[in-house]
Design a protein around this motif. Sequence first.
Motif: not given
Ligand code: FES
Lengths: 205, 320
Positions: B266-268, B271-276, B306-308
């Motif tokens: 979501l945020c890439r 911060a949002c937790g979606q990619c966990e 994985p986004c970070m």
């Molecule tokens: S996409 Fe939001 S934390 Fe990775």
Amino acid sequence: MTKTIFEPSILSRPVYGELEPRRGQGHLMVADGEGAEAILDCLARAPEAAAMLARTHIIYCPGPNGTDLSDRLAALGAAQFHRAPSFAAALPRLRRVLGDARMGTQVYLAGTEGLIGQALREVTDAGLPHTAVQTEHRGSTVRRVQCVHCKGITEDVRTDPFQCSHCGLWLFVRDHYSRRIAAFQGVNIDAEDPGQVPTPVVRFQ
Amino acid sequence: MSGAEQIPVVVKEVVPVNDLITRFRFVHREGRRLPSFSGGAHTVVEMDDNGIRRRNPYSLMGDPADTSGYSISVRRDDVGRGGSLYMHRVVRPGMEMVISNPVNLFALDLRARKHLFIAGGIGITPFIAMMAQAHRFGQRFELHYAARSRSLGAYMGELSERYGDRVHLHLDDEGTRLDLERLLARQPLGTHVYICGPKPMLAWVIDTATALGWPSEAIHYEEFLAPPTGQTFEVELAASNKRITVGAHQSLLEAIEAAGVDAPYLCRGGACGQCETDVLACDGRILHNDHWLTDAQKAEGTKIMPCMSRFEGRLLVLDR
Ligand code: FES
């Protein structure tokens, strides 16, 4: 009396913690009845009690069962101590103090659910998130209940069911709580079979 | 398809704001209105950068009441991974692009009696939208905007003009630095503080506010994290049975997507937790760069964002 243990219930039923001294620019403590002891215990745990007291404002009123520990609170030597005969009488002062307060003021509420709930409503109206306010229940468990039918509020409810002090309906006291109204919800118990009212039991003392 | 829904847009304007910052405006390709958003929201802009698909989040800086288009400001980062360079060098008016529906992870807390905004440099962008919203709804706010110099403080003039003495500028080269402790100590009860800027600034504000007794619920921040660059590394994607290589200037998420694997996000920006994602095996060190996982989770090493985050070592197997 030490802090009260309540049976686990639905999510809307408020839960209380234990007052801990926190770092802050100022300390506002509001209590009734046995809640005074929570304040005394909290200050006794403070690492720098004298410095904390020098920035503490205490507002106190006697509890619904008549407990009045104002002498012990007055003897603490807080920057300000104010005793009011009731929460309603303390309200103008509480509002003024909140209106003048700065961020970094810690708020501590202790005593009955009626006091905690009503003071919390004032604090959140002043813009502090409710989760940032510390609360501790002590003393009487009497409830402040809103009749969901006539919207009238009855203070110090002791029995379940009880008769609404406004419209006279017999009400079942739910654990369903409204933070906005600072009251539990009371629902008519004999709506389907008028006159079939169970014998009131003292549930809150 | 992962992420927020996508919108086909065309670049309407490209406006240089100062030496480092350029503003872009997107409108719908078919002239439709764009979805409404709230101050603090961002959009994810897709770029096809020489075969590398980038998706970078940028704060929407327009007035939320204006849905005829979205505006973003991009600061050129000459040593970054290339997304901002692509925006500056390649994107031109008339170009067709794809952006995402707005997502807001940095919204105004409407319980506040007053909003206190603290911006550092390009961190000003979400506040431009938040102030427009607060202003429209008659909410009290105050902006403190720090930059190295007036010429690098994008939009300082316009904002001062629009909001008068609610805007306070703090410029290193003019010696008007922010007296943070004094500022935070005199805020009325019910103030919420919002911080957007470089990492040390975030830490400075959070620590100072906390030391004064501000509750964490009243402290909001958005760190415009870009995935860090690093060493090339290899990863095994167990569920899709693929072995991929993450390039030095690519994020793990980008590499997963490049391999044709649909991964949630979501945020890439960590911060949002979606990619966990679950880590199935790890022989080496995960370089956790997100602020989603707790320190305990990071130490445990069974999850990765994985986004970070990146990896150093022999073997990393993910449940993806
Ligand atoms: S996409 Fe939001 S934390 Fe990775």
